[in-house]
Design an enzyme around this catalytic site. Structure first.
Site, PDB file in Angstrom:
ATOM      1  N   THR A   1       0.899  -1.294   0.040  1.00  0.00           N
ATOM      2  CA  THR A   1       0.046   0.053   0.159  1.00  0.00           C
ATOM      3  C   THR A   1       0.936   1.314  -0.048  1.00  0.00           C
ATOM      4  O   THR A   1       1.926   1.348   0.766  1.00  0.00           O
ATOM      5  CB  THR A   1      -0.974   0.078   1.163  1.00  0.00           C
ATOM      6  OG1 THR A   1      -1.753  -1.207   1.438  1.00  0.00           O
ATOM      7  CG2 THR A   1      -1.881   1.178   1.402  1.00  0.00           C
TER       8      THR A   1
ATOM      9  N   GLU B   1      -0.414  -5.350   5.707  1.00  0.00           N
ATOM     10  CA  GLU B   1       0.815  -5.844   5.121  1.00  0.00           C
ATOM     11  C   GLU B   1       1.880  -6.712   5.639  1.00  0.00           C
ATOM     12  O   GLU B   1       2.480  -7.380   5.089  1.00  0.00           O
ATOM     13  CB  GLU B   1       1.587  -4.114   5.138  1.00  0.00           C
ATOM     14  CG  GLU B   1       1.032  -3.174   4.305  1.00  0.00           C
ATOM     15  CD  GLU B   1       1.490  -1.838   4.419  1.00  0.00           C
ATOM     16  OE1 GLU B   1       1.340  -0.749   3.508  1.00  0.00           O
ATOM     17  OE2 GLU B   1       2.021  -1.412   5.299  1.00  0.00           O
TER      18      GLU B   1
ATOM     19  N   ALA C   1       7.978   1.528   1.860  1.00  0.00           N
ATOM     20  CA  ALA C   1       8.721   1.817   3.270  1.00  0.00           C
ATOM     21  C   ALA C   1       8.686   3.208   3.534  1.00  0.00           C
ATOM     22  O   ALA C   1       8.818   3.968   2.705  1.00  0.00           O
ATOM     23  CB  ALA C   1       9.861   1.183   3.444  1.00  0.00           C
TER      24      ALA C   1
ATOM     25  N   LYS D   1       7.259   0.839   8.564  1.00  0.00           N
ATOM     26  CA  LYS D   1       6.154   0.935   7.643  1.00  0.00           C
ATOM     27  C   LYS D   1       4.721   1.310   8.559  1.00  0.00           C
ATOM     28  O   LYS D   1       4.901   1.138   9.707  1.00  0.00           O
ATOM     29  CB  LYS D   1       5.679  -0.295   7.159  1.00  0.00           C
ATOM     30  CG  LYS D   1       7.095  -0.792   6.032  1.00  0.00           C
ATOM     31  CD  LYS D   1       6.882  -2.234   5.206  1.00  0.00           C
ATOM     32  CE  LYS D   1       5.526  -2.300   4.778  1.00  0.00           C
ATOM     33  NZ  LYS D   1       4.827  -1.061   3.984  1.00  0.00           N
ATOM     34  N   GLY D   2       3.773   1.842   7.656  1.00  0.00           N
ATOM     35  CA  GLY D   2       2.557   2.199   8.420  1.00  0.00           C
ATOM     36  C   GLY D   2       2.144   3.466   8.262  1.00  0.00           C
ATOM     37  O   GLY D   2       1.187   3.861   8.747  1.00  0.00           O
TER      38      GLY D   2
END
Ligand code: 5RP
Length: 223
Positions: free
Chosen positions: A28, A107, A87, A98-99
């Site tokens: 994503t 993910e 990333a 990540k996030g």
């Protein structure tokens, strides 16, 4: 080259890692959007190019489907050869934060299904030590205050991401001022805290390869 052009470059380069006729795991973010666009174009030219994708977010699912890529539920596959994702930070060991797009839990689930994690990023994401980018953590809402207290005790500066609910109905806490010298240890520790769904350190599911967009072209780092 603009950052957008660097993302396009690595998004296209990631296609080389996707075997003809396979099912690919898809992450994503804005860099992954470029990969999805490249995948859609490849599929238009060759309808057998991929059999489908396992997606890590509603956002990526919608984009994949709009381009004619069949999206399969994660539960329907026993494994994937390749997972492609971006990333927020990556170090020289392939550990990542990540996030940033709040999709970290799905993910990590899809990454865990894959033999190889192909990270695509522009060169600004490569760091010596993780932690300059605030660490995203997905938390069950009722645990938010306690999880934030625990990060403060570690010297971090946690902040609730306002107005964001994850695809799983949880909140995101972003933690700055962390110097993550042992990513695998911190990932394991934080994952033990009650109410933490997923910490955005990807050390146990680290990158196998990173395609880094630079003005001189794609630089390939293998881990
Ligand atoms: C989403 C992510 C993304 O991979 C990360 O935020 C990088 O995004 P972008 O490619 O837009 O810079 O972890 O949860």
């Amino acid at each position: 080259m603009t950052q957008d052009e660097l993302k396009t470059l690595v998004g296209r380069a990631a296609l080389d890692y996707v075997q003809h006729g396979s099912v690919v795991g898809v992450g994503t973010g804005s860099t992954v959007d470029k990969f999805i666009d490249a995948l859609g174009a490849a599929l238009a030219a060759d309808p057998q190019r991929v059999a489908g994708a396992v997606s890590s977010s509603v956002r990526s699912t919608e984009r994949l489907m709009a381009l004619g890529v069949k999206v399969l539920p994660a539960e329907s596959v026993t494994g994937l050869a390749v997972y492609v994702d971006g990333a927020d930070e990556i170090n020289r060991q392939g550990h990542m934060i990540k996030g940033g797009g709040a999709a970290l839990t799905r993910e990590k689930i899809v990454a865990d299904l894959a033999e190889r994690f192909v990270c695509i990023a522009d060169e600004s994401k490569l760091v010596q030590t993780l932690g300059h980018f605030p660490l995203p953590v997905e938390v069950v809402p009722m645990a938010t205050a306690q999880v934030m207290r625990r990060f403060t005790a570690l010297g971090g500066s946690p902040k609730l991401r306002e107005g964001v609910m994850t695809d799983n109905g949880n909140v995101i806490v972003d933690v700055s001022k962390l110097n993550i010298t042992d990513p695998a240890q911190m990932e394991s520790d934080v994952n033990q805290w009650p109410g933490v769904v997923t910490v955005g350190i990807f050390a146990r599911n680290k990158a196998s390869v990173c395609l880094l967009g630079t003005p001189a072209g794609v630089k390939t780092l293998t881990f």
